[in-house]
Design an enzyme around this catalytic site. Sequence first.
Site, short mmCIF file in Angstrom:
data_model
loop_
_atom_site.label_atom_id
_atom_site.label_comp_id
_atom_site.label_asym_id
_atom_site.label_seq_id
_atom_site.Cartn_x
_atom_site.Cartn_y
_atom_site.Cartn_z
N GLU A 93 65.47 143.77 -38.30
CA GLU A 93 65.20 145.18 -38.60
C GLU A 93 64.58 145.35 -39.98
OE1 GLU A 93 65.21 147.68 -36.69
OE2 GLU A 93 66.15 146.77 -34.94
N TYR B 43 68.86 154.42 -40.72
CA TYR B 43 68.20 153.79 -39.58
C TYR B 43 68.72 152.37 -39.34
CZ TYR B 43 64.82 150.94 -37.13
OH TYR B 43 64.26 150.04 -36.28
N ASP C 206 63.23 156.22 -36.30
CA ASP C 206 62.16 155.65 -37.11
C ASP C 206 60.85 156.30 -36.71
OD1 ASP C 206 61.59 154.54 -34.64
OD2 ASP C 206 61.31 152.50 -35.40
#
Length: 363
Positions: free
Chosen positions: A40, A123, A141
């Site tokens: 990520e 996020y 996102d």
Amino acid sequence: MDKFLKMTGFATSIISWYNINKRDLPWRQNASPYHVWISEIILQQTQVKQGLDYYNRFISLFPDVVSLANASQQDVLLAWQGLGYYSRARNLHAAAHQIVERYNGVMPDTYAELINLSGIGPYTAAAIASIAFGEPHAVVDGNVFRLLARCFSVELPIDTGEGKRFFTNLANELLDSTNPGDFNQAMMELGALVCTPANPDCAICPLRTMCNSYRLGNPFSFPVKSRKTTKRDRYFYYFVHESDKQLAITRREKGDIWQGLWELLLIESDKRLSENQIVRQLSESLNMAPLAVSHVVEMRHLLTHQNIFASLHKVKMPEKFNLVTFKDKIVVYTGRENLTDYPLPKLIEKLLAQYFDLPPKVL
């Protein structure tokens, strides 16, 4: 809007699509919290195609939290070299130290704990918590903003506090709380592969029957932004100074781009300098006039908020001339063959490649 929020088919449609169309990616094969975290962070500002090799190399070098924490920051930056946005790498390293110190090297398993680690915002915390631990937190996102804005014709700007809160609440309303990890990955995957910014493939989208933009034919009207990003122009004048075939480099300091990376001797200006101004400022920084300064190459380097206009100059100094500092930065001399030991900004790689007439990877 209410009727759309009540549509139970939204989550079912995208998860069914995801199960058939999802890409075979290594962090999906091994969805440990550490692997999800690394993927990520890499993919925050990087496309999957580019990030995949970096992910595999990073995991091979630092296979777990403890190995990452035990590495030097320079080794971490070196592994990150070329990805840009180097604060991501520094925050990864800092968070690894925090996990070792606070949790004995085991990734925390709740959103509330994850979000308190360096570099992990809402996020990333939601992604790790949902994918690795099954916590019901929706990710929001750029892909999710675009997907939801188009599907529900949301005119609130995504770059305002009000807009971000609205989209976060909307995503959580739609979230499949029994399967949050797949739901979140489906949202991101659909935005990346189908509901793309420039060429959305609406004909194959599983949400087309419930998408306002598809029905009205206006997908490019969404998402809405309140303002355009203004870019700052910066002029970087780099100097190649060699002594006994050793190249002078300095390390960038805190508070600016490429913090902790190495570069050539640099004079910066907020406007373009003439040749005389370049030589004068260089002489002041060296405390003596160079024997000669020759222009080698110019290059423009575009960042999200900055336009960097770089030029490279070769400096000839008296024999055996060595610097200890340059503009209050410690100078290190290294051979070209050892440059790979130092994390360099991509711009420096490109400039040196042209200077030595070599492809960047040779450096």
